[in-house]
Design a protein around this motif. Structure first.
Motif: not given
Length: 296
Positions: A166, A170-171, A173-174, A184-185, A187
């Motif tokens: 996860a 997230s990283y 996506r950043h 989008e994620i 998780a």
């Protein structure tokens, strides 16, 4: 079909098939194994150096199974037990590392990163160094370029990664947000995440992240993507992973580690390299976007 373990006098596969490595033999018979045996098979193929020098208990812990399963897996291959399988793994490992390092001259091996009396800290760093190098060597340029093309051109990117994955989802996506790309994620099996899965269509790119046995939610995302004709990319440390089998493009990273957890250094490097690949397609345009993003 699950194949019963046996200790009968069938010839040792490695001894009887000198033209075939242990890894190749395991991959050829992969579909015959039980689910827990597949975990062991997968780990040995992708982490041969660890399988060659660890105990059955250590190997079982890293493959998320029991030592008895490791023994039964060895017997299913025709070995008397794990020591015989480990002997075959060591032979394959030594043969693979006997070749001279390109560019070293006179067949001389590369200088070690640290001295022989490494501390635990240095051992972990050395493993990460090897992981990044192995990941780079095993990466297919065509697959990497195809993945970068999809990321850059897809109207919507959905990154699936649960638990330890996860963070990396997230990283990623950043990094894509810095390039003004919609990502989008997924998780966790929350209502919001399931809603994102329901919106997968043929214009979506689904990227599945996994380490070892993939989480059912990530497998579900990849299956749904295939059903809805979405593009798919798998980033995984297991070449025999179900997520990899469901993906159109497969990127492998090495996660060998002497520590109590898998190493994700190479995974982080791969994610950053993919984002940089997208950035380099139009560096001037993306530089302006990043500047504007930072000023917000």
């Amino acid at each position: 079909m699950k194949r019963a373990a046996t200790t009968t006098a069938s010839p040792l596969p490695y001894e009887g098939s000198r033209h075939q490595t242990l890894s190749a033999y395991i991959q050829a018979r992969f579909d015959e194994f039980s689910r827990s045996q597949k975990d062991v098979a997968q780990y040995i193929v992708d982490h041969l150096d660890e399988a060659a020098f660890q105990t059955a208990e250590e190997l079982a812990r890293r493959a998320n199974t029991s030592s008895s399963t490791v023994v039964r897996f060895s017997q299913a291959l025709g070995f008397e037990g794990f020591p015989e399988l480990q002997g075959a793994a060591r032979e394959e490992y030594r043969r693979a590392h006997a070749a001279p390092v390109p560019g070293a001259g006179s067949g001389a091996p590369a200088a070690p990163l640290f001295s022989l009396d490494q501390s635990e800290f240095e051992t972990a760093l050395a493993a990460d160094h090897v992981n990044v190098e192995e990941t780079a060597r095993k990466s297919s340029r065509s697959d990497v370029e195809a993945a970068i093309d999809l990321i850059a051109s897809s109207p919507r990117v959905l990154i699936a990664g649960t638990d330890q994955m996860a963070f990396f989802a997230s990283y990623m996506r950043h990094l894509l947000a810095l390039l003004d790309l919609r990502a989008e994620i997924v998780a966790s099996p929350s209502q919001e995440a399931l809603g994102r899965l329901s919106r997968i269509d043929d214009e979506t790119l689904v990227i599945g992240l996994s380490a070892g046995r993939p989480h059912p939610l990530v497998v579900r995302a990849m299956k749904l993507a295939r059903h809805r004709k979405a593009r798919t990319v798998a980033i995984t440390d297991a070449t025999l992973s179900e997520v990899a089998k469901l993906a159109q493009i497969r990127l492998y990273y090495s996660s060998n580690s002497p520590a109590f957890v898998r190493s994700h250094t190479a995974l982080l490097s791969m994610i950053q390299a993919l984002a940089y690949g997208v950035y380099s397609r139009d560096a001037a345009q993306y530089a302006d976007r990043i500047k504007a993003f930072r000023l917000k």
